[in-house]
Design a protein around this motif. Structure first.
Motif, PDB file in Angstrom:
ATOM      1  N   ALA A 101       0.839  -1.189   0.000  1.00 30.61           N
ATOM      2  CA  ALA A 101       0.000   0.000   0.000  1.00 30.61           C
ATOM      3  C   ALA A 101       0.878   1.245   0.000  1.00 30.61           C
ATOM      4  CB  ALA A 101      -0.914   0.002   1.225  1.00 30.61           C
ATOM      5  N   VAL A 102       0.397   2.305  -0.632  1.00 30.20           N
ATOM      6  CA  VAL A 102       1.091   3.593  -0.660  1.00 30.20           C
ATOM      7  C   VAL A 102       0.127   4.651  -0.160  1.00 30.20           C
ATOM      8  CG1 VAL A 102       2.127   5.370  -2.117  1.00 30.20           C
ATOM      9  CG2 VAL A 102       2.604   2.957  -2.559  1.00 30.20           C
ATOM     10  N   GLU A 103       0.550   5.408   0.835  1.00 30.92           N
ATOM     11  CA  GLU A 103      -0.286   6.469   1.380  1.00 30.92           C
ATOM     12  C   GLU A 103      -0.008   7.751   0.613  1.00 30.92           C
ATOM     13  OE1 GLU A 103      -1.850   6.870   5.744  1.00 30.92           O
ATOM     14  OE2 GLU A 103       0.181   7.638   5.619  1.00 30.92           O
ATOM     15  N   LEU A 104      -1.045   8.275  -0.052  1.00 35.08           N
ATOM     16  CA  LEU A 104      -0.872   9.402  -0.956  1.00 35.08           C
ATOM     17  C   LEU A 104      -1.273  10.730  -0.342  1.00 35.08           C
ATOM     18  CD1 LEU A 104      -2.251   7.749  -4.206  1.00 35.08           C
ATOM     19  CD2 LEU A 104       0.125   7.986  -3.472  1.00 35.08           C
ATOM     20  N   ASP A 105      -1.600  10.721   0.968  1.00 34.33           N
ATOM     21  CA  ASP A 105      -1.958  11.988   1.609  1.00 34.33           C
ATOM     22  C   ASP A 105      -0.805  12.973   1.534  1.00 34.33           C
ATOM     23  OD1 ASP A 105      -4.263  10.739   2.235  1.00 34.33           O
ATOM     24  OD2 ASP A 105      -3.859  10.537   4.391  1.00 34.33           O
ATOM     25  N   THR A 106      -1.111  14.245   1.385  1.00 33.65           N
ATOM     26  CA  THR A 106      -0.093  15.290   1.327  1.00 33.65           C
ATOM     27  C   THR A 106       0.336  15.683   2.726  1.00 33.65           C
ATOM     28  OG1 THR A 106      -1.078  16.129  -0.684  1.00 33.65           O
ATOM     29  CG2 THR A 106       0.428  17.597   0.498  1.00 33.65           C
ATOM     30  N   PRO A 107       1.628  15.630   3.048  1.00 31.51           N
ATOM     31  CA  PRO A 107       2.075  16.013   4.388  1.00 31.51           C
ATOM     32  C   PRO A 107       1.809  17.492   4.650  1.00 31.51           C
ATOM     33  CG  PRO A 107       3.770  14.766   3.238  1.00 31.51           C
ATOM     34  CD  PRO A 107       2.726  15.124   2.229  1.00 31.51           C
ATOM     35  N   ASN A 108       1.527  17.821   5.891  1.00 29.79           N
ATOM     36  CA  ASN A 108       1.354  19.228   6.235  1.00 29.79           C
ATOM     37  C   ASN A 108       2.701  19.825   6.618  1.00 29.79           C
ATOM     38  OD1 ASN A 108       1.950  18.405   8.829  1.00 29.79           O
ATOM     39  ND2 ASN A 108      -0.191  18.310   9.485  1.00 29.79           N
ATOM     40  N   LYS A 109       2.702  21.007   7.116  1.00 35.63           N
ATOM     41  CA  LYS A 109       3.950  21.703   7.411  1.00 35.63           C
ATOM     42  C   LYS A 109       4.756  21.014   8.506  1.00 35.63           C
ATOM     43  CE  LYS A 109       2.231  26.267   6.007  1.00 35.63           C
ATOM     44  NZ  LYS A 109       1.962  27.656   6.433  1.00 35.63           N
ATOM     45  N   ASN A 110       4.074  20.268   9.354  1.00 40.52           N
ATOM     46  CA  ASN A 110       4.787  19.579  10.431  1.00 40.52           C
ATOM     47  C   ASN A 110       5.313  18.212  10.005  1.00 40.52           C
ATOM     48  OD1 ASN A 110       4.276  21.633  12.298  1.00 40.52           O
ATOM     49  ND2 ASN A 110       2.211  20.819  12.698  1.00 40.52           N
ATOM     50  N   GLY A 111       5.076  17.855   8.736  1.00 38.03           N
ATOM     51  CA  GLY A 111       5.569  16.577   8.251  1.00 38.03           C
ATOM     52  C   GLY A 111       4.636  15.420   8.519  1.00 38.03           C
ATOM     53  N   THR A 112       3.412  15.700   9.001  1.00 39.60           N
ATOM     54  CA  THR A 112       2.461  14.634   9.263  1.00 39.60           C
ATOM     55  C   THR A 112       1.326  14.731   8.275  1.00 39.60           C
ATOM     56  OG1 THR A 112       1.274  16.014  10.848  1.00 39.60           O
ATOM     57  CG2 THR A 112       3.024  14.634  11.717  1.00 39.60           C
ATOM     58  N   ARG A 113       0.647  13.601   8.068  1.00 35.94           N
ATOM     59  CA  ARG A 113      -0.427  13.596   7.097  1.00 35.94           C
ATOM     60  C   ARG A 113      -1.652  14.269   7.676  1.00 35.94           C
ATOM     61  NH1 ARG A 113      -4.348   9.542   7.657  1.00 35.94           N
ATOM     62  NH2 ARG A 113      -4.028   8.258   9.515  1.00 35.94           N
ATOM     63  N   THR A 114      -2.507  14.816   6.825  1.00 35.93           N
ATOM     64  CA  THR A 114      -3.738  15.432   7.273  1.00 35.93           C
ATOM     65  C   THR A 114      -4.794  14.362   7.412  1.00 35.93           C
ATOM     66  OG1 THR A 114      -4.372  15.862   4.990  1.00 35.93           O
ATOM     67  CG2 THR A 114      -3.203  17.615   6.161  1.00 35.93           C
ATOM     68  N   ALA A 115      -5.608  14.455   8.429  1.00 36.89           N
ATOM     69  CA  ALA A 115      -6.659  13.468   8.644  1.00 36.89           C
ATOM     70  C   ALA A 115      -7.788  14.109   9.413  1.00 36.89           C
ATOM     71  CB  ALA A 115      -6.116  12.263   9.409  1.00 36.89           C
ATOM     72  N   THR A 116      -8.960  13.592   9.247  1.00 37.58           N
ATOM     73  CA  THR A 116     -10.113  14.099   9.951  1.00 37.58           C
ATOM     74  C   THR A 116     -10.200  13.433  11.313  1.00 37.58           C
ATOM     75  OG1 THR A 116     -11.266  14.399   7.875  1.00 37.58           O
ATOM     76  CG2 THR A 116     -12.606  14.375   9.862  1.00 37.58           C
ATOM     77  N   GLN A 117     -10.231  14.226  12.355  1.00 41.51           N
ATOM     78  CA  GLN A 117     -10.295  13.685  13.706  1.00 41.51           C
ATOM     79  C   GLN A 117     -11.660  13.060  13.954  1.00 41.51           C
ATOM     80  OE1 GLN A 117      -7.691  13.812  15.879  1.00 41.51           O
ATOM     81  NE2 GLN A 117      -8.832  12.570  17.299  1.00 41.51           N
ATOM     82  N   SER A 118     -11.701  11.892  14.514  1.00 42.15           N
ATOM     83  CA  SER A 118     -12.948  11.221  14.846  1.00 42.15           C
ATOM     84  C   SER A 118     -12.747  10.448  16.131  1.00 42.15           C
ATOM     85  CB  SER A 118     -13.384  10.274  13.718  1.00 42.15           C
ATOM     86  OG  SER A 118     -12.487   9.196  13.628  1.00 42.15           O
ATOM     87  N   GLU A 119     -13.851   9.851  16.630  1.00 39.56           N
ATOM     88  CA  GLU A 119     -13.763   9.105  17.875  1.00 39.56           C
ATOM     89  C   GLU A 119     -12.818   7.921  17.743  1.00 39.56           C
ATOM     90  OE1 GLU A 119     -17.511   8.077  19.571  1.00 39.56           O
ATOM     91  OE2 GLU A 119     -18.446   9.919  18.900  1.00 39.56           O
ATOM     92  N   SER A 120     -12.697   7.345  16.539  1.00 37.54           N
ATOM     93  CA  SER A 120     -11.870   6.164  16.350  1.00 37.54           C
ATOM     94  C   SER A 120     -10.456   6.506  15.904  1.00 37.54           C
ATOM     95  CB  SER A 120     -12.522   5.244  15.297  1.00 37.54           C
ATOM     96  OG  SER A 120     -12.650   5.923  14.065  1.00 37.54           O
ATOM     97  N   THR A 121     -10.127   7.786  15.827  1.00 34.91           N
ATOM     98  CA  THR A 121      -8.800   8.204  15.366  1.00 34.91           C
ATOM     99  C   THR A 121      -8.040   8.836  16.518  1.00 34.91           C
ATOM    100  OG1 THR A 121      -9.707   8.652  13.178  1.00 34.91           O
ATOM    101  CG2 THR A 121      -7.540   9.553  13.662  1.00 34.91           C
ATOM    102  N   LEU A 122      -6.890   8.277  16.849  1.00 36.21           N
ATOM    103  CA  LEU A 122      -6.076   8.769  17.947  1.00 36.21           C
ATOM    104  C   LEU A 122      -4.751   9.296  17.423  1.00 36.21           C
ATOM    105  CD1 LEU A 122      -6.531   5.847  20.509  1.00 36.21           C
ATOM    106  CD2 LEU A 122      -7.525   8.127  20.672  1.00 36.21           C
ATOM    107  N   PRO A 123      -4.138  10.245  18.120  1.00 37.11           N
ATOM    108  CA  PRO A 123      -2.766  10.643  17.773  1.00 37.11           C
ATOM    109  C   PRO A 123      -1.837   9.438  17.924  1.00 37.11           C
ATOM    110  CG  PRO A 123      -3.771  12.249  19.240  1.00 37.11           C
ATOM    111  CD  PRO A 123      -4.693  11.060  19.203  1.00 37.11           C
ATOM    112  N   PHE A 124      -0.987   9.207  16.940  1.00 37.71           N
ATOM    113  CA  PHE A 124      -0.154   8.009  16.945  1.00 37.71           C
ATOM    114  C   PHE A 124       0.758   7.939  18.159  1.00 37.71           C
ATOM    115  CE2 PHE A 124       3.954   6.045  15.810  1.00 37.71           C
ATOM    116  CZ  PHE A 124       3.518   4.734  15.751  1.00 37.71           C
ATOM    117  N   TRP A 125       1.351   9.058  18.562  1.00 38.30           N
ATOM    118  CA  TRP A 125       2.295   9.019  19.670  1.00 38.30           C
ATOM    119  C   TRP A 125       1.616   8.660  20.984  1.00 38.30           C
ATOM    120  CZ3 TRP A 125       6.762   8.210  17.977  1.00 38.30           C
ATOM    121  CH2 TRP A 125       7.212   8.810  16.786  1.00 38.30           C
TER     122      TRP A 125
END
Length: 386
Positions: free
Chosen positions: A179-203
């Motif tokens: 698989a290849v993730e095609l999301d465009t990185p933001n200025k902080n070098g992380t991918r953009t994603a929509t925050q939801s109840e099932s989505t947690l910060p990776f760290w």
């Protein structure tokens, strides 16, 4: 899925050999427990520290070339028998452990990216199948290597060096792609994603996983040695790691099914807390041979909790997919083995079984961290509802 799970089975078969045959290595090469532990640490720190790098360098590549190379290099640990007995054995053994560790490292993130490309299989199930393949390999590697070394000496491991041909053949035959993730990185070098109840910060997931990873590292690395010190044969220590791994393989499917309705984070927290009484009971009874079956319950809970965290990481916020997979399946264990190295002098002075007595603490801390995150996530979700 079958090709990727088979490759994971083979590479983790090599990864589980050193703890199971460590007593024989110490006898054959005249190593202290600290030096023998350093050989294990060299392999495991290498294989886990290299994984995030692999995820970064090949983030946009679909061909699983490193998966083939990794299977070949990982089998290097089967060549312990060719090492000379003498003053240079320790240095050469460390080098062999590092080479094998690199091979083990580069298979994991590439394999998980291959799993992520399977769009028609529910993420929790596909992750469980892939990880179960690895834990079955880890379980089998301990028992098989201990038996072969006890029966034939270290040359008994040579035939296992040919098994990567099976994994490579399956991957080529079934044309596995990543698989290849095609999301465009933001200025902080992380991918953009929509925050939801099932989505947690990776760290945040990494913080939950770390204490449990340290406890699992101590348990899986020192258990065969501790059993040998208690008077059990080498093969019994290897079989004990097999039972632990079989419990983990079975639990990964059961908990994945439950998590489809209850959620990965909740099930992971429950599994962490359930692991504590199982582990405490085993440690209290480990001098009794029948206590080995309690390890089924330990693996059933501890391994499953970790696999559920991997599933959470697949859709977490932060970094690319390859990097997240590299850190969750590699970075956590690299740091865990740094902690393990610090505990080696204590194990040598007071006994491996004494250090094992403290292993439930890691699962307790991870469970508490996970519970706090779960409660905070629910609070945020309620506050955001109209």
């Amino acid at each position: 899925m079958s090709a990727l799970a088979s490759a994971h089975f083979l590479i983790d078969l090599f990864a589980s050999m050193l703890p199971a045959i460590l007593p024989a290595i110490r006898t054959e090469f005249s190593l202290s427990l600290s030096r023998g532990g350093l050989v294990m640490a060299a392999m495991y720190i290498t294989c886990n520290a290299v994984q995030p790098l692999t995820g970064h360098l090949r983030a946009q590549r679909r061909q699983p070339l490193l998966l083939h190379l990794g299977l070949i290099l990982g089998a290097g640990i089967c060549l312990l028998g060719v090492l000379p007995r003498g003053n240079h054995a320790f240095v050469l053994m460390m080098l062999l452990a590092v080479v094998s560790g690199v091979g083990i490292a580069i298979v994991h993130p590439e394999g998980l990216r291959g799993v992520h490309r399977l769009k028609h299989i529910q993420p929790g199930i596909s992750t469980a199948v892939f990880m179960a393949g690895g834990y079955l390999g880890y379980a089998g590697g301990g028992a098989v290597s201990a038996y072969l070394v006890a029966r034939f000496g270290f040359p008994g491991l040579y035939p296992l060096a040919l098994t990567p041909v099976i994994g490579i053949g399956l991957v080529l035959l079934l044309r596995v792609r990543l698989a290849v993730e095609l999301d465009t990185p933001n200025k902080n070098g992380t991918r953009t994603a929509t925050q939801s109840e099932s989505t947690l910060p990776f760290w945040l997931i990494m913080v939950i996983a770390m204490p449990a990873a340290i406890s699992t590292t101590v348990l899986s690395s020192l258990l065969p040695t501790a059993l040998n010190e208690l008077g059990f044969e080498l093969t019994f220590g290897g079989f004990s790691t097999t039972v632990f791994g079989l419990g983990g393989a079975a639990g990964s499917f059961v908990w994945a099914h439950i998590a489809r309705k209850k959620g990965e984070l909740r099930c992971s927290v429950v599994a962490l807390f359930l692991a504590i009484p199982f582990l405490a009971a085993y440690l209290a009874l480990m001098k009794n041979m029948a206590a080995i079956w309690v390890l089924l319950g330990v693996g059933f809970c501890t391994v499953s909790a970790y696999i559920l965290m991997i599933t959470l990481s697949r859709h977490a916020v932060g970094l690319t997919l390859g990097q997240r997979m590299g850190f969750i399946v590699g970075g956590t264990w690299a740091l865990a083995y740094v902690a393990f190295m610090a505990l080696l002098p204590l194990a040598e002075r007071f006994g491996s079984d004494v250090v094992l007595k403290f292993s439930p603490l890691g699962y307790l801390l991870s469970g508490i961290f996970g519970l706090a995150v779960m409660l905070k996530t629910r609070t945020v979700a309620r506050a955001s509802c109209p």
